[in-house]
Scaffold this active site. Sequence first.
Site, short mmCIF file in Angstrom:
data_model
loop_
_atom_site.label_atom_id
_atom_site.label_comp_id
_atom_site.label_asym_id
_atom_site.label_seq_id
_atom_site.Cartn_x
_atom_site.Cartn_y
_atom_site.Cartn_z
N CYS A 70 0.92 -1.12 0.04
CA CYS A 70 -0.05 -0.07 0.05
C CYS A 70 0.83 1.21 -0.02
O CYS A 70 1.78 1.40 -1.11
CB CYS A 70 -0.90 -0.01 1.03
N HIS A 112 -3.66 -5.80 0.82
CA HIS A 112 -3.05 -5.95 2.42
C HIS A 112 -2.91 -7.24 2.51
O HIS A 112 -3.89 -7.84 3.39
CB HIS A 112 -3.95 -5.04 3.15
N GLU A 122 -1.51 -8.88 4.85
CA GLU A 122 -1.16 -8.99 6.22
C GLU A 122 -2.74 -8.85 6.97
O GLU A 122 -2.84 -9.49 8.11
CB GLU A 122 -0.43 -7.80 6.73
#
Lengths: 231, 80
Positions: A86, A203, A205
């Site tokens: 990002c 993302h 994560e």
Amino acid sequence: MKSAVILFPGTNREKDMADAIERASGRRPDIVWHRETALDGYDLIVVPGGFSYGDYLRCGAMAGNSPIMRAVKDAANRGVAVLGVCNGFQILTETGLLPGALLRNAGLKFICKYTHLKAERCAPPFTQRLTPGQVTEVAVAHNEGNYFADDATLDRLEGEGRIVFRYCDAAGRVDATTNLNGSRRNIAGIVDTTGRVLGMMPHPEDATDAGLGKTEGMPLFESVAEALVSA
Amino acid sequence: MKAKVFVTLKPGVLDPQGKAIEHALGGLGFDGVNEVRQGKVIELDLAAEDEAKAESEVEAMCRKLLANTVIENYRIEIEA
């Protein structure tokens, strides 16, 4: 695997990133403040998401010129794996570690939703646990995720197999209707010429904890943990 | 010495903000607008007293930080 997560003023995704890395590798990354100037002994350096320096001037422009990024660049030149997610992807393009730039989303809206990604390059150190064509669903949260590069650069990226993820639908269809932010050729993530620097807008994560709903980001972190087993 | 830097998106780079302004102008009844491109102006107050030196300094600033030459063009005006 010894890893570092870089923290700028305005970064806000460092904890989820650290959690994801720890889940996959069993070892908590060091959080490294942007005023540090050295990054020695790491196998992986991550530039996480957020709004470094308030996105002033251009997203990632201030962070891209900060002292710590010189150290990240040096580490990348030594072959250390670098992941930018990002705002981290924006910063890596601003430093010149990755080609192109991230523009304002074509629809002028901040997009915060789940999206499908089609894996294209499936190779160490980031994606050998994925198979080409595999579709995963992860979240995006960005206002400037519209990937731009000129035609020659895009052709080179495709020719060299450096496109890692493209935006698609659940069936893996990649076209204008599945391009959520206007990115050229639906590009969501790319690597540098060595394959050891990955930048991506989505993302992974955020999809590593079953308790939060999704674990489809795990293969990326498992790939890294597998590829970068340190001495 | 003062300098102004005009940063604009390169031709061919999508400018969704410019498009939105264009549509808004159309909505206000301004029919003659073919295209709108949005950029930014950066004003600098410089210690340099020599115009050529000031210009070369600002040029370096543009390349290093003020503009992203992948997507943007820049133009410098020095006000003596």
